[in-house]
Design an enzyme around this catalytic site. Sequence first.
Site, PDB file in Angstrom:
ATOM      1  N   HIS A 181       0.829  -1.221   0.000  1.00 21.45           N
ATOM      2  CA  HIS A 181       0.000   0.000   0.000  1.00 21.45           C
ATOM      3  C   HIS A 181       0.857   1.263   0.000  1.00 21.45           C
ATOM      4  CE1 HIS A 181      -3.256  -2.769   1.286  1.00 21.45           C
ATOM      5  NE2 HIS A 181      -2.330  -3.267   2.071  1.00 21.45           N
ATOM      6  N   SER A 208      15.291  21.856 -16.757  1.00 19.00           N
ATOM      7  CA  SER A 208      14.112  22.691 -16.980  1.00 19.00           C
ATOM      8  C   SER A 208      14.554  24.000 -17.623  1.00 19.00           C
ATOM      9  CB  SER A 208      13.427  22.961 -15.642  1.00 19.00           C
ATOM     10  OG  SER A 208      12.671  24.156 -15.711  1.00 19.00           O
ATOM     11  N   LYS A 243      16.558  22.142 -11.495  1.00 20.62           N
ATOM     12  CA  LYS A 243      15.873  20.888 -11.796  1.00 20.62           C
ATOM     13  C   LYS A 243      16.716  19.868 -12.549  1.00 20.62           C
ATOM     14  CE  LYS A 243      11.594  20.563 -11.908  1.00 20.62           C
ATOM     15  NZ  LYS A 243      10.607  19.824 -11.190  1.00 20.62           N
ATOM     16  N   GLU A 268       9.791   8.768 -17.224  1.00 20.91           N
ATOM     17  CA  GLU A 268       8.415   9.235 -17.469  1.00 20.91           C
ATOM     18  C   GLU A 268       7.960   8.906 -18.893  1.00 20.91           C
ATOM     19  OE1 GLU A 268       8.324  13.415 -16.408  1.00 20.91           O
ATOM     20  OE2 GLU A 268       9.141  12.968 -14.440  1.00 20.91           O
TER      21      GLU A 268
END
Length: 474
Positions: free
Chosen positions: A156, A277, A283, A290
């Site tokens: 979980h 970025s 970043k 992704e």
Amino acid sequence: MAQLWGGRFTKETDELVYRFNASISFDQKFYKQDIEGSMAHVCMLAKQGILEKEEMQRIVKALTEIQQEVEAGTLEITDEYEDIHSFVEANLIERLGDIGKKLHTGRSRNDQVALDMKLYTRLEVLFTDVLVKDLLKVLLRIMEEHTETIMPGFTHLQKAQPVTLAHHMGAYFEMFKRDRLRLKDIYVRMNYCPLGAGALAGTTYPLDREYSAKLLGFYGPTLNSMDSVSDRDYLIELLSALSTIMMHLSRFCEEIILWNSNEYQFVEIDDAYSTGSSIMPQKKNPDIAELVRGKTGRVYGALMSLLTTMKGIPLAYNKDMQEDKELTFDAIDTVKGCLLLFTGMLDTMKFHKDRMEKSAGGGFTNATDAADYLVNHGVPFRDAHGIVGRLVLTCIEKNCTIDELSFAELQEISPVFEEDIYEAISLKTCVNKRLTLGGPGKEAMEQVIALEKEYLAAEWQDEEAKKWKQPSNG
Ligand code: ARG
């Protein structure tokens, strides 16, 4: 417009219709397989006395030249042809005249395209398998290096029990191992040759289908000509296996994205596999993970498309089936790209052992072991569960871990605890006592690693390749 038909027509095809119908923009991907299939076909025709040996030799030579010229870039595949079959045949006729016109004897584009697609995807199954195997090698390397790297195991997404990084990687090892088995199954089931099925009902020529099947490395010919030209199940199976590979990669990517986040800091993705970025200078983003996760949708989509395309098609060949190509090619290329990139990213990733171990120390991951300790000292499990539950509650109140409680505090909750409890619930003990086969304990893990090594040493492709007979150069 260069078409293989037209005799019974009195009008030119409408330009838009021609373009809507044409497949050359994508089926040129298997020009090699189309030529390979044609060569086997004419060799068989000559063996059966349907073509003269000399005619066969001239056709094979001209086909070889066409292939070489396409590869060298001196012969361009253009959209002036309807499909790759027309391109090859028209070029052959241009070179050989009447002899070239004999190539298509006893053959239809229906069995031809079924063959080409099978030859193409059969090879791609092997390429994909090699890439999955490369990923397994990296996983095994990480497993060998991290049998003592403790990290939290989750259920979980809540910390549950401590495991090791080797154990966590081992879970993915099993998944990708099954993916390889699926590819192998598909390969074995698909490896029968449709050539000779004709348009749908075979031909009146005395073809030797066994012979051309063996020349092309198939186990044998398919057994029903209508099925041969309209079977696309093997592509559906392939897309399903590819979807499962993507599902596994996507889960793995999701974990890596979490682990690479500021909150976890379990891993650091290498600079070479990260992106920045345009506005936020600090970043470093896990774009590759992704993208792999994102591309999963595309591959699932291909599976759904083909299932839907096939569901209402009456026997035998129908033009709907031309739709099998772009989506299958795209799915294969996507999966291969994802496997390659993912393996590189994993291979160069840094694991922060200290962060993992520290994280495993929180969340009371040793609570089960504290209960097991009581059980080993004669307390029934359900009572032990309750006692440790109260222990955890005390810890939450005092904002500490179980092993940070003093011996007196422990005894106050249960007099069964003795001094050796601290050793019994140390993370190391918790992990290494889990020695059931398949568990995270070091010895159990080493046993599995030895098995995985043995598995990687065996090559199913070699076994399959041995069954193929080399094409004769007749
Ligand atoms: N481009 C077609 C396909 O991909 C080739 C077969 C054409 N056959 C036909 N009867 N029109 O399916």
